[in-house]
Structures are given as structure tokens and as C-alpha cells.
Design an enzyme around this catalytic site. Sequence first.
Site, PDB file in Angstrom:
ATOM      1  N   GLU A 259       0.802  -1.226   0.000  1.00 43.25           N
ATOM      2  CA  GLU A 259       0.000   0.000   0.000  1.00 43.25           C
ATOM      3  C   GLU A 259       0.836   1.279   0.000  1.00 43.25           C
ATOM      4  OE1 GLU A 259      -0.570  -2.632   1.918  1.00 43.25           O
ATOM      5  OE2 GLU A 259      -2.679  -3.201   1.774  1.00 43.25           O
TER       6      GLU A 259
ATOM      7  N   LYS B 139     -17.684  -0.582   5.542  1.00 44.88           N
ATOM      8  CA  LYS B 139     -18.146  -1.535   4.532  1.00 44.88           C
ATOM      9  C   LYS B 139     -19.652  -1.461   4.297  1.00 44.88           C
ATOM     10  CE  LYS B 139     -17.316  -6.245   2.995  1.00 44.88           C
ATOM     11  NZ  LYS B 139     -16.793  -7.581   3.335  1.00 44.88           N
TER      12      LYS B 139
ATOM     13  N   MET C  13      24.499   8.191   2.234  1.00 45.22           N
ATOM     14  CA  MET C  13      24.387   9.469   2.950  1.00 45.22           C
ATOM     15  C   MET C  13      24.650   9.259   4.439  1.00 45.22           C
ATOM     16  SD  MET C  13      24.147  12.601   2.314  1.00 45.22           S
ATOM     17  CE  MET C  13      23.247  13.153   0.869  1.00 45.22           C
TER      18      MET C  13
ATOM     19  N   PHE D 192     -11.832  -7.244  13.491  1.00 49.25           N
ATOM     20  CA  PHE D 192     -10.734  -7.715  12.649  1.00 49.25           C
ATOM     21  C   PHE D 192     -10.375  -6.646  11.616  1.00 49.25           C
ATOM     22  CE2 PHE D 192      -9.282  -9.992   8.779  1.00 49.25           C
ATOM     23  CZ  PHE D 192      -8.060 -10.411   9.280  1.00 49.25           C
ATOM     24  N   GLN D 193      -9.102  -6.384  11.487  1.00 50.75           N
ATOM     25  CA  GLN D 193      -8.568  -5.361  10.566  1.00 50.75           C
ATOM     26  C   GLN D 193      -9.192  -3.986  10.814  1.00 50.75           C
ATOM     27  OE1 GLN D 193      -8.483  -6.951   6.497  1.00 50.75           O
ATOM     28  NE2 GLN D 193      -6.449  -7.743   6.931  1.00 50.75           N
TER      29      GLN D 193
END
Lengths: 598, 165
Positions: free
Chosen positions: A62, A174, A494, A124-125
Site C-alpha cells: 500500500e 463496509k 548518505m 478484525f482489521q
Amino acid sequence: MSATATPLPATTEMRPGAEVVLRALTEQGVEVIFGYPGGAVLPLYDALFQQNSIRHILVRHEQAAVHAAEGYARSTGKVGVVLVTSGPGATNAVTGLVDALMDSIPIICLTGQVPTHLIGNDAFQEADTTGITRPATKHNYLVKRSEDLAGVVHDAFYVARSGRPGPVVIDLPKDILIKPAPYTPAPTVPHRSYRPVTQPDQARILEAVRLLKRSARPVVYSGGGVINSGPEASRLLTEFVRMTGFPCTNTLMGLGAFPSSDPQFIGMLGMHGTYEANLVMHGCDVMLNMGARFDDRITGRLDAFSQGSRKIHCDIDPSSINKNVKVDVPIVGDAGNILAAMIECWKQDDTPVNKEAQTAWWRQIDQWRKQDCLAYVQQGKIIKPQHAVKRLFEITQELGRETFISTEVGQHQMWAAQYFGFDKPNRWMTSGGLGTMGYGLPAAMGVQIAHPDALCIDIAGEASILMNIQEMGTLAQYRLPVKVFILNNEYMGMVRQWQELLHGSRYSESYSAALPDFVKLAESFHAKGLRATEADQLDDVIREMIAYPGPVIADICVDQKENVFPMIPSGAAHNEMILGVGQQGGVAGVTDEGKVLV
Amino acid sequence: MERTATIAVLVENEAGVLARVIGLFSGRGYNIESLTVAPVDETRSISRITVVTTGTEMIIEQIKAQLDRLVPVHKVSDLTLDGAHLQRELALIKVVGQGEARVEALRLADAFRARVVDATTESFVFEMTGNAEKIDAFCGLMKPLGLAEVCRTGAVAIARGTRAL
């Protein structure tokens, strides 16, 4: 920013929420979404499956979806759109969102959420996405009522693209995506509370123009605000700089707004800017800041920053003005509008220009230029990283193809900024504010989606590239011919450079051990792998990389010890710049106060 | 030079708006001396936040600019800078005691125009409205007389005269 497509009429017909979202996106002119599916966004993926107007690009992580959308947005001026699921989908996107926030890139990120009746239940999630992303976005929304759905999408696009652009999250439970919802078209009335000022105050414009005309040692210092305003602002900046005859320097974010090939361009400024640009900033008497924000990479030690100058600061965000540096003439507005007003005012106002002093100023600048601060010596077999970037630039110039460059973060990024020239805006994508390693490959992916026939090159380091290497899979799936040009010095360069200069060469954890074989890695992802280990192989590898019709990883094994110069060490002033190895002794004098700074 | 500023902010009365304001202060390291919020229009669609903060002139200018660029913010006004204004705070103050201390508490409350809103033979709850200094002074006096609990609303403020936000 892009205009919206034809408004779609309001309907009394109720359609599932997911369809309403897609309809609103279509009205907003969205053609591409970068995303990754999951439980909470299944209704949206189902709706995507049943239509053809919006294309979905399946990323492999993502974070990469957001960077790809950033690359898409930065190279087109349109809003980039991301779709991720709830919980980990949303939290993975956070780095990308902060990156877009810091660099003012317009992004819409649709995140799935557990159904409204489960919010707060540790389902969940589930994650508190609006809570987590509040400081990571310009604004965010949680849609709790179906009747708000279409309106929120339109509102989000307005917020993302207007004023100082930025990322906006829409959290979509949802059940809201499933339940029937009404459609409302984009509003034609002004926003109820968010109305950024875009037209400058004429009195300030006149004050600024007079100050500039009378100045003896002027400079134009321009930044990402000019790019964000659109290509017309870059054209106006070029017109203004040429009509005034002033020297012009660009920030890292502003490269390409003024042509690097123009004799009035004095290079990038700041920590790794050119000698002449930084001394011009230090010694100027009037500074015109156009769409930059006096970032700490630019100013160095604040109390020693350009003490003798009157400062004009043009910014669309009033909170950027007087934040770090107190200015004399603040001008709030869109860079394009400000530049148009300044050009007009310059022509109308009869204040005499201080020609004589400005000629002397250019003589001084030409003296500084003779220092040739970006010179390097390429001899023997070892490839100097600067040389690799320079040859890449020269060969792409020779070929004349439309070229877009993205970078990861670190030494290679600075060499790309120093040695690759940009004559047009929107050709350079780099993570400037947040400094996100792993930005370049997905960003290049987004650019390639927007510009299928262009040459898209990610100038990378071997450490950064591994942070989003999984996107090689996306390149393969969509046959995106992105070129990954790795300056491989087997160090987080760096970090290694700072350890060498500030921490007694104790290279704590900065060695890139156990690296993959990048050629085989490319091949396993159905791409071409190339390698150059000696200087005389470099040009052939670059040409082969560009000529190959698919994705390529070119592993350029470069000098491991090379450092980026010039450098203004942390806590130092512009005139305390280090030019090269011979002068490194000077760094030992960095105080603890300086070391504290990053 | 640091100064105190009383800033009035008109915002959309929507979920998360207070978190945005508070997050801005904590995220950027600004001080909040007090903060009050309540809807102020008949449809309850607009809330007014009054925040008292301290900082240098440059910081206070930043705070105002940062507040103003929050999407649900309608208006920001620095009441301290924009002219004379009234500032009030409500406090409920519980004093527990008996005998002379109890009598003295009541006498002082009268002098400070604090109202008795609850009383038992061993306690008073005083209600008091005023600026912060007045309430501070009263609480200081109550301390040796059995001050048990204080709750304060934080300041609300409005400009004097015809000016309206």
C-alpha cells in the site's frame, strides 16, 4: 490543477454506495486508481470489476500505491487516487500520505473501514484510520451516512487540489459501500469554510517590484509552489527571470520550473546546492522567494541566513510565511497569479532598474561560478557516481525522448539533482520533505502509467531500492518499461557520509551487507538485468537499458567512498560550505549543536 | 518576548474538529493554557473554540495561520490583539470546614461575589464568574480555609463594542 469532467446529474435513484463512489470519482475526472484489495473494500472492487471507465493498477504494497499516485500526480498535475483496505491497508499507506503532505501533492486515499456498527469494537482489521491519519493528511473524512457519500468525495477532491495541495483520506465503512445511497453532483457553490486566497494583494506586488528594481544584488529563489501551480507558472517564472535579468536558483522541489540550461540559472541551493547559489543567497540584498518555504535544508543556520537581505515571500499557504524566517514583504496567493501580476507591474512601474549594480553582481556571480563546484575527476576503471548520472543525462539528451526522473533518498538523489538537468516542470519526482527511501520505484511506476510512451527512470541507491523492490512485480504485470538505475556503492551512502564527516568514520550499520544479485533479481521479476562495473561499460549499459522495451534494472557499481559536495554541514551558514575532500578537515569543527540537527 | 493570546475560532460542528485543533497544538509544540468549546448557533452547526495560549509574536502568528488553514475552520480572531475584549471563566469551588474558617470562607465569598450553590454544615460549593486572576486569587484565599476541590471552565471571551466575529 485539472478541471473536473462533465458533471453527472443528481439522481433520485438509489445505487449501492460503492457505485456512488465510483460515479463521483468519474465526475472528478479520475482515470486511474492505484490500490490493493482486502475484506473491507470488496464492494468497491466488485463495482470496479463491473465498469470500464476507471483503470485499477494493482500494486504489491500500500505504501507503493500512494507513491505511485504521487508520481502520477506530480507528472500530470492531476489528483492521484489510492484505494486500500482497512487496518493494515490503511496503516501501510501512512508513510505515503505523510510524504504527500510534506511535498504538497494532491492525493485522494480511499480506505476501507469495518462496518459502522463495529467501529470501536477492535474488530478484525480495524484501525482508527481517521485518528491515525489526522496529522498525516491535509484533511480526512469518515463517512457514516450514505447520503453524505457523494458529497464527501467531491469535497475531498476540492480540498486535495485547492490552495496548497495535499493528501486527503476518505474512510469508508463496509456497510456504507453496500447500502443504497443517493448521488449528488459536485457542488457549484463555494466551499462553506475552506477558501484559500489565490489572488495576490496588488499593493504588495507593487512594493515587491519596486524593491526588486532598486536592488543591487537580487536573487529569485523558487520552489515547489511554482510547479504545483501548473506549467503556466513555470512559463511565467521563466519570463519574469529573463525580463529582469536576475539570477535564479531552484529548490530540490522546484527543479525544472526554470530551465537548468538557462545562463541565468545558478543551480540548486541548500545543503548540497551549488557554491554560487548559496553565496548568492548569502550575499543578496533582495530575495524573491517564489513558492518555497525556507526549509532547514535551504537556510542552514537560521541566525546566519542571508542577514543582509530584504525578503519577499510568495506562498499560497499563509502559515509558511514568517514560520522560519521573518520576511519584509509577504504575498499570499497562487504562484502563477503572483508572477502574472509581477510581470504586469514590472512593465507598468517606472522605477528605474539599478542596472549598474546588477551588472557588478553578475560579475561577482561569474567569479563564484569559476569555482566549478560540481567538478569531479573520472579516471581509471572505477565509475564515479556523478559521472554515471551525468552520462545518463547526456545520453537521454542525445536521444531526445521525453524523460521523467524519479529518485529514492540519499546520495544518489543529490547527485541526480546536481547532475541531471531539467528544462521543464513535472519531469522530476523526488521525496523532498519527508525523505522517504523506497519512493522512487513506485513513483516512476505512476509516472509511466500517466505517460506510457515516455522514458521513466528511477535513479536509485542499492539500499533504498530494496525498500519497495516488490513493485518490480507491478512493472512486470502491466509491462511498464521503467528503468531502475542503481548507483550501487554498497553503503547507505548518505549515512556513511555523515558518519565519516561527523562521527569519526565509525560506519555503524551503514554497510549494505548480503545484497541480492540485482541482475538475477531483475530476471526473476521478468525484467532485464544489466551491470556496469567499469567506466568503459557505462555508456553501453545506459544505451542498452534505454533501448530495451521492457523494465530494466541497471546495477551501476560505483566508487564506494565518494561523498556529495558541496555540503553545508548541519548547523553551519551558507558561506561555511565544504567544497570537497581537501576541505573536509573543516567538518571536525561541527559543534554538538550542529550534530543535533539532521 | 512571550505574550498571552486569547484566540477565538469558529469551526464546523463536526466529528473530530476538536481533535484537529488539539492535535495541531500538541503536534507543533504550542501551549494551551485553556480551551473551551460549544456550539453557538441555533442549528448547532457552528462551534466556537476559545483558546488561551502563550508564545512569541512569531509563534502566535503561526498558531493563527495554522488554525486558519484547517479545513473546517471558518474564522480565527486574536482577541488580545484585535482590541478590547471581555474574558470570563466560570468556577465551582468546594470548601470543607467548620467553625471560624467556615464563616471566614463565606465572608470572603461575599466580597468576591461568589454565589453559594450548595451547602452542608461542613461544606460550601461556591460558583464564581470572572477573569482567571480573580478566580486564582479567590482559590488562594480558600486554601487555608479548607479548599477541597476546584473545577473551572477555562476562558470564554468576546470583543467589546459593536465588532462581531
